[in-house]
Enzyme design. Structure first.
Site, PDB file in Angstrom:
ATOM      1  N   GLU A  43       0.183   9.648   2.139  1.00  0.00           N
ATOM      2  CA  GLU A  43      -0.828   8.310   1.042  1.00  0.00           C
ATOM      3  C   GLU A  43      -1.580   7.442   3.125  1.00  0.00           C
ATOM      4  O   GLU A  43      -0.613   7.001   2.973  1.00  0.00           O
ATOM      5  CB  GLU A  43      -0.042   7.523   0.153  1.00  0.00           C
ATOM      6  CG  GLU A  43      -0.594   6.487  -0.402  1.00  0.00           C
ATOM      7  CD  GLU A  43       0.514   5.042  -0.937  1.00  0.00           C
ATOM      8  OE1 GLU A  43       0.482   4.321  -1.031  1.00  0.00           O
ATOM      9  OE2 GLU A  43       0.982   6.192  -1.814  1.00  0.00           O
ATOM     10  N   ASP A  54       0.467  -6.512   0.575  1.00  0.00           N
ATOM     11  CA  ASP A  54       1.371  -5.890   2.340  1.00  0.00           C
ATOM     12  C   ASP A  54       2.068  -7.270   2.319  1.00  0.00           C
ATOM     13  O   ASP A  54       1.650  -8.122   2.698  1.00  0.00           O
ATOM     14  CB  ASP A  54       0.043  -5.182   2.638  1.00  0.00           C
ATOM     15  CG  ASP A  54      -0.009  -3.907   1.863  1.00  0.00           C
ATOM     16  OD1 ASP A  54       0.802  -2.873   1.551  1.00  0.00           O
ATOM     17  OD2 ASP A  54      -1.796  -3.717   2.215  1.00  0.00           O
TER      18      ASP A  54
END
Length: 253
Positions: A43, A54
């Protein structure tokens, strides 16, 4: 490349990293390393200036990649150079604004030309996906993976499962990537997903940092996604090639 699950008993390992770091030109070397070390998927994060989902490690990776000059166009150039060498699926993960700026259909066309198998765009609403984008993705033979959380109702999980293809990304907790605030394994959540008998394989992500975590969450899930722990190696180790390869092999073996 289609997602292949020939051996359903074997738990799948998906390794995430951010394109364009530690150096701009390291992307393809990392791709080969992940594949050669035994991972089943990779990924690749598309750097963005405001990666809200994130945690600090991957935020730092985004900042470094952007500072290095990584763009979506440069990423596609890099991907094309190793397209024929890739034997495991390549998934791109990122945010919708840069993709729209690039042009959604143009982006999908470049994905298909670059050997990309699927996309994860967490901030693309399902309603908009159905209305504007699903047919374009089908046109270019691309999978699209939706995310669910422990707070997602069973009804909505089934809905997102019906829209997804390839696999369903089950976030281990409602937090950012790399979070250690909650236990990775949530038995009630994993049991719920297992009992729903979903159409797509279920991969667990966020907070998986080692083999123990991976083995724990894949007792009932089909795979696990490791990002922060891997990216941290790339950021903090001058000898990252050796350490990163060893890390992936340790998880799988």
């Amino acid at each position: 490349m289609k997602f292949v699950f020939k051996n359903k008993k074997m738990k799948k390992l998906n390794i995430y990293f951010t394109a364009g770091m530690p150096r701009l030109t390291d992307t393809t070397e990392i791709m080969k390393l992940i594949q050669n070390s035994g991972a089943d998927f990779m990924e690749i994060g598309m750097p963005y200036s405001d990666p809200v989902a994130d945690g600090p490690v991957i935020q730092k990776a985004h900042e470094l990649a952007l500072k290095n000059g990584m763009t979506i166009a440069k990423l596609f150039e890099q991907l094309k150079t190793v397209k024929e060498e890739m034997t495991i699926p390549v998934v791109l993960m990122g945010y919708i604004n840069p993709v729209l700026s690039f042009g959604f259909e143009n982006f999908c066309s470049e994905c298909a030309a670059s050997g990309v198998s699927g996309l994860i765009i967490p901030d693309l609403p399902p309603v908009e996906f159905e209305k504007y984008y699903s047919e374009i993705l089908k046109k270019y033979g691309l999978h699209f993976i939706f995310l669910i959380t422990p707070e997602t109702s069973s009804e909505r999980i089934r809905y997102l499962d019906s829209l997804s293809s390839g696999f369903l990304y089950a976030v281990s907790s409602s937090s950012t990537t790399g979070s250690t605030n909650k236990a990775v394994k949530n038995d009630e959540y994993l049991n719920q997903l297992y009992d729903l008998k979903l159409e797509n394989p279920v991969f667990i992500g966020f907070g998986i940092k080692d083999k123990k975590d991976f083995d724990s969450v894949t007792e009932k899930a089909d795979g696990g996604i490791i990002g922060t722990a891997f990216v941290k190696i790339l950021l903090e180790n001058e000898n990252w090639q050796v350490n990163a390869a060893k890390f992936v092999r340790t998880i799988k073996n």
